[in-house]
Motif scaffolding. Structure first.
Motif, PDB file in Angstrom:
ATOM      1  N   VAL A 120      -4.490  -2.433   6.588  1.00 47.43           N
ATOM      2  CA  VAL A 120      -3.477  -3.409   6.171  1.00 47.43           C
ATOM      3  C   VAL A 120      -2.794  -2.949   4.885  1.00 47.43           C
ATOM      4  O   VAL A 120      -1.581  -3.087   4.736  1.00 47.43           O
ATOM      5  N   GLN A 121      -3.553  -2.379   3.952  1.00 49.74           N
ATOM      6  CA  GLN A 121      -2.961  -1.874   2.718  1.00 49.74           C
ATOM      7  C   GLN A 121      -1.961  -0.746   3.014  1.00 49.74           C
ATOM      8  O   GLN A 121      -0.905  -0.672   2.397  1.00 49.74           O
ATOM      9  N   LEU A 122      -2.301   0.121   3.966  1.00 48.67           N
ATOM     10  CA  LEU A 122      -1.395   1.197   4.326  1.00 48.67           C
ATOM     11  C   LEU A 122      -0.144   0.662   5.024  1.00 48.67           C
ATOM     12  O   LEU A 122       0.968   1.137   4.781  1.00 48.67           O
ATOM     13  N   LEU A 123      -0.314  -0.324   5.895  1.00 50.14           N
ATOM     14  CA  LEU A 123       0.839  -0.927   6.562  1.00 50.14           C
ATOM     15  C   LEU A 123       1.758  -1.585   5.548  1.00 50.14           C
ATOM     16  O   LEU A 123       2.974  -1.370   5.560  1.00 50.14           O
ATOM     17  N   TYR A 124       1.173  -2.378   4.680  1.00 48.69           N
ATOM     18  CA  TYR A 124       1.961  -3.138   3.707  1.00 48.69           C
ATOM     19  C   TYR A 124       2.474  -2.256   2.579  1.00 48.69           C
ATOM     20  O   TYR A 124       3.658  -2.245   2.273  1.00 48.69           O
ATOM     21  N   GLY A 125       1.584  -1.484   1.982  1.00 46.94           N
ATOM     22  CA  GLY A 125       1.948  -0.675   0.821  1.00 46.94           C
ATOM     23  C   GLY A 125       2.708   0.588   1.153  1.00 46.94           C
ATOM     24  O   GLY A 125       3.537   1.048   0.375  1.00 46.94           O
ATOM     25  N   GLY A 126       2.443   1.169   2.319  1.00 44.26           N
ATOM     26  CA  GLY A 126       3.109   2.419   2.695  1.00 44.26           C
ATOM     27  C   GLY A 126       4.335   2.208   3.560  1.00 44.26           C
ATOM     28  O   GLY A 126       5.034   3.152   3.887  1.00 44.26           O
ATOM     29  N   GLY A 127       4.577   0.958   3.992  1.00 38.23           N
ATOM     30  CA  GLY A 127       5.745   0.668   4.811  1.00 38.23           C
ATOM     31  C   GLY A 127       5.674   1.288   6.193  1.00 38.23           C
ATOM     32  O   GLY A 127       6.688   1.654   6.780  1.00 38.23           O
ATOM     33  N   LEU A 128       4.461   1.397   6.739  1.00 38.52           N
ATOM     34  CA  LEU A 128       4.288   2.037   8.042  1.00 38.52           C
ATOM     35  C   LEU A 128       4.371   1.031   9.180  1.00 38.52           C
ATOM     36  O   LEU A 128       4.041  -0.143   9.011  1.00 38.52           O
ATOM     37  N   ALA A 155      11.710   8.960  13.769  1.00 37.17           N
ATOM     38  CA  ALA A 155      12.375  10.109  13.159  1.00 37.17           C
ATOM     39  C   ALA A 155      11.853  11.437  13.693  1.00 37.17           C
ATOM     40  O   ALA A 155      12.458  12.472  13.473  1.00 37.17           O
ATOM     41  N   LYS A 156      10.722  11.421  14.378  1.00 38.16           N
ATOM     42  CA  LYS A 156      10.095  12.634  14.909  1.00 38.16           C
ATOM     43  C   LYS A 156       9.889  13.667  13.806  1.00 38.16           C
ATOM     44  O   LYS A 156      10.235  14.838  13.941  1.00 38.16           O
ATOM     45  N   LYS A 157       9.392  13.205  12.672  1.00 38.70           N
ATOM     46  CA  LYS A 157       9.129  14.123  11.571  1.00 38.70           C
ATOM     47  C   LYS A 157       7.865  13.687  10.849  1.00 38.70           C
ATOM     48  O   LYS A 157       7.406  12.565  10.978  1.00 38.70           O
ATOM     49  N   THR A 158       7.309  14.589  10.090  1.00 41.15           N
ATOM     50  CA  THR A 158       6.116  14.303   9.319  1.00 41.15           C
ATOM     51  C   THR A 158       6.534  13.919   7.908  1.00 41.15           C
ATOM     52  O   THR A 158       7.357  14.586   7.304  1.00 41.15           O
ATOM     53  N   VAL A 159       5.963  12.818   7.412  1.00 40.88           N
ATOM     54  CA  VAL A 159       6.296  12.376   6.067  1.00 40.88           C
ATOM     55  C   VAL A 159       5.020  12.066   5.297  1.00 40.88           C
ATOM     56  O   VAL A 159       3.968  11.855   5.878  1.00 40.88           O
ATOM     57  N   LEU A 160       5.143  12.042   4.004  1.00 39.68           N
ATOM     58  CA  LEU A 160       4.053  11.633   3.127  1.00 39.68           C
ATOM     59  C   LEU A 160       4.490  10.339   2.443  1.00 39.68           C
ATOM     60  O   LEU A 160       5.240  10.382   1.471  1.00 39.68           O
ATOM     61  N   PRO A 161       4.059   9.182   2.962  1.00 37.26           N
ATOM     62  CA  PRO A 161       4.494   7.940   2.345  1.00 37.26           C
ATOM     63  C   PRO A 161       3.929   7.784   0.944  1.00 37.26           C
ATOM     64  O   PRO A 161       2.841   8.268   0.637  1.00 37.26           O
ATOM     65  N   ARG A 162       4.680   7.102   0.095  1.00 40.24           N
ATOM     66  CA  ARG A 162       4.219   6.848  -1.265  1.00 40.24           C
ATOM     67  C   ARG A 162       3.156   5.753  -1.205  1.00 40.24           C
ATOM     68  O   ARG A 162       3.357   4.717  -0.606  1.00 40.24           O
ATOM     69  N   LEU A 163       2.047   6.005  -1.827  1.00 37.39           N
ATOM     70  CA  LEU A 163       0.942   5.057  -1.806  1.00 37.39           C
ATOM     71  C   LEU A 163       0.704   4.508  -3.203  1.00 37.39           C
ATOM     72  O   LEU A 163       0.777   5.230  -4.183  1.00 37.39           O
ATOM     73  N   HIS A 164       0.382   3.229  -3.250  1.00 38.72           N
ATOM     74  CA  HIS A 164       0.108   2.586  -4.531  1.00 38.72           C
ATOM     75  C   HIS A 164      -1.225   3.077  -5.063  1.00 38.72           C
ATOM     76  O   HIS A 164      -2.166   3.340  -4.312  1.00 38.72           O
ATOM     77  N   LYS A 165      -1.354   3.178  -6.403  1.00 40.17           N
ATOM     78  CA  LYS A 165      -2.568   3.708  -7.013  1.00 40.17           C
ATOM     79  C   LYS A 165      -3.793   2.867  -6.698  1.00 40.17           C
ATOM     80  O   LYS A 165      -4.920   3.354  -6.731  1.00 40.17           O
ATOM     81  N   SER A 166      -3.607   1.576  -6.335  1.00 38.70           N
ATOM     82  CA  SER A 166      -4.775   0.728  -6.020  1.00 38.70           C
ATOM     83  C   SER A 166      -5.457   1.150  -4.721  1.00 38.70           C
ATOM     84  O   SER A 166      -6.577   0.742  -4.449  1.00 38.70           O
ATOM     85  N   LEU A 167      -4.801   1.966  -3.914  1.00 38.85           N
ATOM     86  CA  LEU A 167      -5.408   2.450  -2.662  1.00 38.85           C
ATOM     87  C   LEU A 167      -6.391   3.596  -2.884  1.00 38.85           C
ATOM     88  O   LEU A 167      -7.144   3.950  -2.007  1.00 38.85           O
TER      89      LEU A 167
END
Length: 170
Positions: A120-128, A155-167
């Motif tokens: 849930v943190q990744l969905l919410y915080g990473g916008g996935l 997008a058919k591409k690999t990305v590195l989503p920005r993650l909050h430091k609390s993760l």
């Protein structure tokens, strides 16, 4: 239809949705054989799309998706493009998404534990999207940080989503 869509590089989800719309169309039109697809095709497609808009009250994007599936079926699979389909358009208002406040998100996260809270943190915080989260792979690096590699569905591409430091556990 599935085989052709795979050869053309369509997404698996699109393949499933298009096949589902074709099944619904065949059931709605009460077709018994492949030949029934060719008899009065434009009229049948028009009636189906109008029924979606008027009786089933679907959103215009849903109606467009159904139409695109049928256009693909007739143009690419049956090699008989549709001409002059003039169905009633959906008038359903767009739905505004409900956004949780920070306080509400904290309450939800407090009720979760283990893998569920991380997801849930990744969905919410990473916008996935959920489909993107399922395909993600994470690695713990030497620097005690987590680097998340995601293959984005659209997008058919690999990305590195920005993650909050609390993760990060450290």
């Amino acid at each position: 239809m599935r085989e052709l869509m795979r050869r053309m590089g369509y997404a698996y989800a699109t393949e499933n949705i298009y096949c589902d719309w074709v099944r619904r169309f065949i059931k709605f039109s009460q077709m018994d054989s492949r030949e029934d697809l060719f008899v009065n095709a434009e009229n049948k497609v028009e009636k189906f799309l109008t029924d979606l808009a008027v009786k089933q009250n679907v959103a215009s994007s849903t109606q467009n998706q159904a139409f695109n599936a049928l256009v693909f079926l007739y143009a690419k699979v049956l090699k008989r493009p549709l001409d002059g389909v003039d169905a009633a358009r959906s008038r359903k208002e767009p739905r505004i998404p409900v956004v949780l406040s920070i306080k509400e998100v904290k309450k939800v996260l407090a009720k979760l534990s283990g893998t569920n809270v991380l997801m849930v943190q990744l969905l919410y915080g990473g916008g996935l999207r959920i489909s993107e989260l399922v395909r993600c792979a994470y690695r713990i690096l030497i620097l005690n940080t987590v680097k998340l590699r995601c293959v984005m569905a659209r997008a058919k591409k690999t990305v590195l989503p920005r993650l909050h430091k609390s993760l990060f556990p450290c």
